[in-house]
Write an enzyme that holds these catalytic residues in place. Structure first.
Site, PDB file in Angstrom:
ATOM      1  N   GLY A   9       0.836  -1.216   0.000  1.00 28.51           N
ATOM      2  CA  GLY A   9       0.000   0.000   0.000  1.00 28.51           C
ATOM      3  C   GLY A   9       0.858   1.248   0.000  1.00 28.51           C
ATOM      4  CE1 TYR A 101     -10.480  -5.906  -4.429  1.00 29.69           C
ATOM      5  CE2 TYR A 101     -11.042  -3.813  -3.384  1.00 29.69           C
ATOM      6  CZ  TYR A 101     -10.121  -4.639  -4.002  1.00 29.69           C
ATOM      7  OH  TYR A 101      -8.834  -4.211  -4.170  1.00 29.69           O
ATOM      8  CB  THR A 133      -9.201   1.413  11.499  1.00 26.23           C
ATOM      9  OG1 THR A 133     -10.155   2.481  11.563  1.00 26.23           O
ATOM     10  CG2 THR A 133      -9.992   0.133  11.257  1.00 26.23           C
ATOM     11  CD  GLU A 135     -15.017   3.897  10.847  1.00 25.49           C
ATOM     12  OE1 GLU A 135     -15.999   3.208  10.562  1.00 25.49           O
ATOM     13  OE2 GLU A 135     -15.105   5.074  11.213  1.00 25.49           O
ATOM     14  CE1 TYR A 157     -11.002   0.283   6.011  1.00 24.30           C
ATOM     15  CE2 TYR A 157     -12.030   1.193   7.978  1.00 24.30           C
ATOM     16  CZ  TYR A 157     -10.903   0.983   7.197  1.00 24.30           C
ATOM     17  OH  TYR A 157      -9.688   1.469   7.620  1.00 24.30           O
ATOM     18  CE  LYS A 161      -8.227  -1.734   7.340  1.00 26.72           C
ATOM     19  NZ  LYS A 161      -6.764  -1.696   7.188  1.00 26.72           N
ATOM     20  NE  ARG A 192      -7.881  10.970   5.140  1.00 27.99           N
ATOM     21  CZ  ARG A 192      -8.192   9.743   5.539  1.00 27.99           C
ATOM     22  NH1 ARG A 192      -7.759   8.678   4.879  1.00 27.99           N
ATOM     23  NH2 ARG A 192      -8.923   9.553   6.615  1.00 27.99           N
TER      24      ARG A 192
HETATM   25  P1  NAP Z   1      -5.221   4.946   1.220  1.00 27.25           P
HETATM   26  O1  NAP Z   1      -4.646   6.301   0.927  1.00 27.25           O
HETATM   27  O2  NAP Z   1      -6.561   4.599   0.718  1.00 27.25           O
HETATM   28  O3  NAP Z   1      -4.158   3.875   0.673  1.00 27.25           O
HETATM   29  C1  NAP Z   1      -4.489   2.519   0.572  1.00 27.25           C
HETATM   30  C2  NAP Z   1      -3.384   1.805  -0.181  1.00 27.25           C
HETATM   31  O4  NAP Z   1      -3.776   0.429  -0.339  1.00 27.25           O
HETATM   32  C3  NAP Z   1      -3.122   2.344  -1.601  1.00 27.25           C
HETATM   33  O5  NAP Z   1      -1.753   2.236  -1.883  1.00 27.25           O
HETATM   34  C4  NAP Z   1      -3.917   1.383  -2.470  1.00 27.25           C
HETATM   35  O6  NAP Z   1      -3.456   1.304  -3.798  1.00 27.25           O
HETATM   36  C5  NAP Z   1      -3.642   0.090  -1.723  1.00 27.25           C
HETATM   37  N1  NAP Z   1      -4.571  -0.991  -2.040  1.00 27.25           N
HETATM   38  C6  NAP Z   1      -5.917  -0.957  -2.043  1.00 27.25           C
HETATM   39  N2  NAP Z   1      -6.418  -2.176  -2.355  1.00 27.25           N
HETATM   40  C7  NAP Z   1      -5.343  -2.988  -2.565  1.00 27.25           C
HETATM   41  C8  NAP Z   1      -5.192  -4.336  -2.930  1.00 27.25           C
HETATM   42  N3  NAP Z   1      -6.237  -5.128  -3.162  1.00 27.25           N
HETATM   43  N4  NAP Z   1      -3.936  -4.835  -3.037  1.00 27.25           N
HETATM   44  C9  NAP Z   1      -2.863  -4.060  -2.833  1.00 27.25           C
HETATM   45  N5  NAP Z   1      -2.945  -2.761  -2.501  1.00 27.25           N
HETATM   46  C10 NAP Z   1      -4.171  -2.228  -2.373  1.00 27.25           C
HETATM   47  O7  NAP Z   1      -5.228   4.689   2.792  1.00 27.25           O
HETATM   48  P2  NAP Z   1      -4.374   5.395   3.958  1.00 27.25           P
HETATM   49  O8  NAP Z   1      -5.152   6.547   4.472  1.00 27.25           O
HETATM   50  O9  NAP Z   1      -2.991   5.564   3.510  1.00 27.25           O
HETATM   51  O10 NAP Z   1      -4.467   4.277   5.096  1.00 27.25           O
HETATM   52  C11 NAP Z   1      -3.507   3.231   5.159  1.00 27.25           C
HETATM   53  C12 NAP Z   1      -4.092   2.055   5.925  1.00 27.25           C
HETATM   54  O11 NAP Z   1      -4.438   2.460   7.244  1.00 27.25           O
HETATM   55  C13 NAP Z   1      -5.361   1.468   5.339  1.00 27.25           C
HETATM   56  O12 NAP Z   1      -5.319   0.073   5.576  1.00 27.25           O
HETATM   57  C14 NAP Z   1      -6.468   2.099   6.142  1.00 27.25           C
HETATM   58  O13 NAP Z   1      -7.606   1.251   6.147  1.00 27.25           O
HETATM   59  C15 NAP Z   1      -5.813   2.202   7.496  1.00 27.25           C
HETATM   60  N6  NAP Z   1      -6.246   3.310   8.338  1.00 27.25           N
HETATM   61  C16 NAP Z   1      -6.261   4.577   7.853  1.00 27.25           C
HETATM   62  C17 NAP Z   1      -6.602   5.622   8.699  1.00 27.25           C
HETATM   63  C18 NAP Z   1      -6.625   7.046   8.211  1.00 27.25           C
HETATM   64  O14 NAP Z   1      -7.253   7.872   8.866  1.00 27.25           O
HETATM   65  N7  NAP Z   1      -5.944   7.363   7.134  1.00 27.25           N
HETATM   66  C19 NAP Z   1      -6.912   5.363  10.048  1.00 27.25           C
HETATM   67  C20 NAP Z   1      -6.850   4.050  10.506  1.00 27.25           C
HETATM   68  C21 NAP Z   1      -6.500   3.027   9.652  1.00 27.25           C
HETATM   69  P3  NAP Z   1      -3.938   2.364  -4.918  1.00 27.25           P
HETATM   70  O15 NAP Z   1      -3.087   3.614  -4.691  1.00 27.25           O
HETATM   71  O16 NAP Z   1      -3.633   1.673  -6.184  1.00 27.25           O
HETATM   72  O17 NAP Z   1      -5.388   2.621  -4.694  1.00 27.25           O
HETATM   73  N1  GDD Z   2     -16.253  10.854   3.084  1.00 23.06           N
HETATM   74  C1  GDD Z   2     -17.223  11.695   3.465  1.00 23.06           C
HETATM   75  N2  GDD Z   2     -17.847  12.459   2.523  1.00 23.06           N
HETATM   76  N3  GDD Z   2     -17.565  11.756   4.774  1.00 23.06           N
HETATM   77  C2  GDD Z   2     -18.523  12.638   5.135  1.00 23.06           C
HETATM   78  C3  GDD Z   2     -19.169  13.461   4.219  1.00 23.06           C
HETATM   79  C4  GDD Z   2     -18.829  13.365   2.840  1.00 23.06           C
HETATM   80  O1  GDD Z   2     -19.364  14.036   1.980  1.00 23.06           O
HETATM   81  N4  GDD Z   2     -20.057  14.230   4.895  1.00 23.06           N
HETATM   82  C5  GDD Z   2     -19.967  13.904   6.179  1.00 23.06           C
HETATM   83  N5  GDD Z   2     -19.047  12.932   6.338  1.00 23.06           N
HETATM   84  C6  GDD Z   2     -18.712  12.273   7.607  1.00 23.06           C
HETATM   85  C7  GDD Z   2     -18.805  10.757   7.545  1.00 23.06           C
HETATM   86  O2  GDD Z   2     -20.170  10.332   7.661  1.00 23.06           O
HETATM   87  C8  GDD Z   2     -17.945  10.382   8.743  1.00 23.06           C
HETATM   88  O3  GDD Z   2     -18.710  10.418   9.919  1.00 23.06           O
HETATM   89  C9  GDD Z   2     -16.903  11.502   8.805  1.00 23.06           C
HETATM   90  O4  GDD Z   2     -17.361  12.536   7.929  1.00 23.06           O
HETATM   91  C10 GDD Z   2     -15.509  11.067   8.367  1.00 23.06           C
HETATM   92  O5  GDD Z   2     -15.610  10.421   7.121  1.00 23.06           O
HETATM   93  P1  GDD Z   2     -14.313  10.030   6.259  1.00 23.06           P
HETATM   94  O6  GDD Z   2     -13.438  11.210   6.086  1.00 23.06           O
HETATM   95  O7  GDD Z   2     -14.781   9.312   5.047  1.00 23.06           O
HETATM   96  O8  GDD Z   2     -13.490   9.063   7.240  1.00 23.06           O
HETATM   97  P2  GDD Z   2     -13.976   7.821   8.122  1.00 23.06           P
HETATM   98  O9  GDD Z   2     -13.900   8.264   9.559  1.00 23.06           O
HETATM   99  O10 GDD Z   2     -15.232   7.241   7.664  1.00 23.06           O
HETATM  100  O11 GDD Z   2     -12.824   6.749   7.831  1.00 23.06           O
HETATM  101  C11 GDD Z   2     -11.455   7.128   7.823  1.00 23.06           C
HETATM  102  O12 GDD Z   2     -10.909   6.982   9.106  1.00 23.06           O
HETATM  103  C12 GDD Z   2     -10.898   5.628   9.605  1.00 23.06           C
HETATM  104  C13 GDD Z   2     -10.275   5.686  11.012  1.00 23.06           C
HETATM  105  O13 GDD Z   2     -11.282   5.971  11.956  1.00 23.06           O
HETATM  106  C14 GDD Z   2     -10.749   6.234   6.798  1.00 23.06           C
HETATM  107  O14 GDD Z   2      -9.430   6.697   6.634  1.00 23.06           O
HETATM  108  C15 GDD Z   2     -10.686   4.796   7.263  1.00 23.06           C
HETATM  109  O15 GDD Z   2      -9.852   4.045   6.370  1.00 23.06           O
HETATM  110  C16 GDD Z   2     -10.068   4.769   8.660  1.00 23.06           C
HETATM  111  O16 GDD Z   2     -10.010   3.451   9.146  1.00 23.06           O
END
Ligand code: NAP
Ligand code: GDD
Length: 381
Positions: A9, A101, A133, A135, A157, A161, A192
């Site tokens: 990733g 998926y 996460t 979540e 999701y 996880k 992001r």
């Molecule tokens: P992201 O920007 O969506 O990056 C996800 C990465 O996974 C990308 O490189 C994507 O490739 C790759 N990927 C998706 N499906 C795949 C598959 N089937 N096989 C191989 N690679 C695949 O996510 P992120 O924000 O960096 O988060 C990194 C990890 O932390 C994720 O597992 C996410 O669920 C977890 N997480 C994120 C947060 C947050 O707030 N950011 C918080 C808690 C946990 P492509 O570039 O080709 O799409």
């Molecule tokens: N995406 C999105 N789009 N979210 C919205 C919107 C919109 O238009 N309007 C309101 N929201 C609210 C969502 O309902 C959610 O409560 C909050 O904004 C945050 O949404 P996201 O930014 O999509 O993040 P997330 O909290 O659902 O998930 C992210 O954080 C998780 C860690 O707690 C992702 O990065 C997950 O991969 C990660 O695990």
């Protein structure tokens, strides 16, 4: 001797920051990227050197978490000291539309990584970080949430996880593997993905003030998140794998804000004060005041259509989720005590950095357009 890391990733937000962090620490970094019909390496291009250059310490491999044979081959060839499994279908809302998926990738994908290490006899050598996460806490059972808080996932999701979390713990207990969970709360940055709410807002602020977008459509404005910065959070991933024993850690700032707070602050960054009116899915937001001096200073070419009373936010039903995580607030005191980890960025720093970064991006694009080039603003990331 340099250590070797494999980041699955690497093309994502965290993969990019983590790769830079590990390269600074003199690691040899291997990354797995998916085969796509268009380039998907924009987040790592600035520090990726061609593999044919002798000095490169960052190497990319094609792969996918849904393909065991490919994972086994790459792990066999690279024999990493550390694997960071950051790959996932990471969008909560999209997981309701692609639940199978999401399970294949986020749940079974993690099992495939653990099994590959076990099958290859690398259980003593290779340490594994699993991107768990906040979540998992979903419909929260206590606040703030720490490592002992019961889980209650609220989406395909989060359910996937949850499997990944437990199988990581199980392989640690069953096979003595150094497999750890970082339970990270939301973390953001200018890198992001553009459909997560923070980036959706920062992009919209930039486009609205430049006259490239009229209204920003959002869902639940009252959801609360504990938002940190990705640069701080990837440091915790590395620290988790340097600890003497394998363990699981909550990583969070300990401060929670609503989507509405994020919105208000993002518009204030360019001198615009918002006011909200209406309720539920009829709620909207309009400009209540413009600090012209500040707006002119930050956006000299701002749109002259901006005026007090203009509607810039509309709530839309389609952005609400079938089941929502209303609020998250993390308690990272274990990570602070055991790993010495603490965040450096404040909420205000994050909002400001993201808005200014998107302003710079769209200002550049607008200049191109003004000089006669055709620009597709939607596909700018
Ligand atoms: P992201 O920007 O969506 O990056 C996800 C990465 O996974 C990308 O490189 C994507 O490739 C790759 N990927 C998706 N499906 C795949 C598959 N089937 N096989 C191989 N690679 C695949 O996510 P992120 O924000 O960096 O988060 C990194 C990890 O932390 C994720 O597992 C996410 O669920 C977890 N997480 C994120 C947060 C947050 O707030 N950011 C918080 C808690 C946990 P492509 O570039 O080709 O799409
Ligand atoms: N995406 C999105 N789009 N979210 C919205 C919107 C919109 O238009 N309007 C309101 N929201 C609210 C969502 O309902 C959610 O409560 C909050 O904004 C945050 O949404 P996201 O930014 O999509 O993040 P997330 O909290 O659902 O998930 C992210 O954080 C998780 C860690 O707690 C992702 O990065 C997950 O991969 C990660 O695990």
């Amino acid at each position: 001797m340099s250590k070797t890391a494999l980041i699955i990733g690497i093309t994502g937000q965290d993969g990019s920051y983590l790769a830079q962090h590990l390269l600074k620490k003199n690691y040899i970094v291997h990354g797995i990227k998916r085969r796509t019909s268009l380039f998907n390496t924009s987040r790592i291009d600035k520090f990726y050197k061609d593999r044919h250059e002798q000095s490169t310490r960052l190497l990319l491999h094609y792969g996918d978490l849904t393909d065991s044979t490919n994972l086994i081959r790459i792990i066999k060839e690279t024999e990493p000291d550390e694997i960071y499994n950051l790959a996932a279908m990471s969008h909560v809302h999209v997981s309701f539309e692609m639940p199978e998926y999401t399970g294949q990738t986020d749940a079974l994908g993690t099992l495939r990584v653990l099994e590959a290490v076990r099958i290859l006899g690398l259980t003593k050598k290779t340490r594994i970080y699993q991107a768990s996460t906040s979540e998992l806490f979903g419909k929260i059972q206590q606040s703030p949430q720490n490592e002992k808080t019961p889980f209650y996932p609220r989406s395909p999701y989060a359910a996937a996880k949850l499997y990944a979390y437990w199988v990581t713990v199980n392989y640690r207990e069953a096979y003595n593997m150094f497999s750890c969970n970082g339970i990270l709360f939301n973390h953001e940055s200018p890198l992001r993905g553009e459909t997560f709410v923070t980036r959706k807002i920062s992009r919209a602020v930039a486009k609205i003030v430049l006259g490239l977008q009229d209204v920003l459509y959002l869902g639940n404005l009252n959801a609360k998140r504990d938002w940190g910065h990705a640069e701080d959070y990837v440091e915790s991933m590395h620290l988790i794998l340097q600890h003497t024993i394998p363990d699981d850690f909550v990583i969070a700032t300990g401060i929670s804000h609503s989507v509405r707070d994020f919105l208000r602050l993002a518009f204030l960054e360019v001198g615009i004060t918002l006011e909200f009116y209406g309720e539920g899915i009829r709620e909207a937001g309009r400009i209540a005041n413009i600090n012209i001096d500040l707006l002119e200073q930050k956006v000299p070419n701002f749109s002259r259509e901006l005026q007090v009373g203009k509607r810039v936010i509309s709530v839309l039903d389609e952005y609400f989720r079938p089941t929502e995580v209303d609020e998250l607030l993390g308690d990272a005191s274990k990570a602070r005590k055991v790993l010495g980890w603490k965040p450096r960025y404040s909420f205000e720093d994050i909002v400001s950095e993201m808005v200014l970064s998107d302003l710079a991006l769209f200002q550049k694009a607008k200049l191109l357009q003004d000089s006669g080039h055709e620009v597709l603003f939607e596909s700018i990331v």
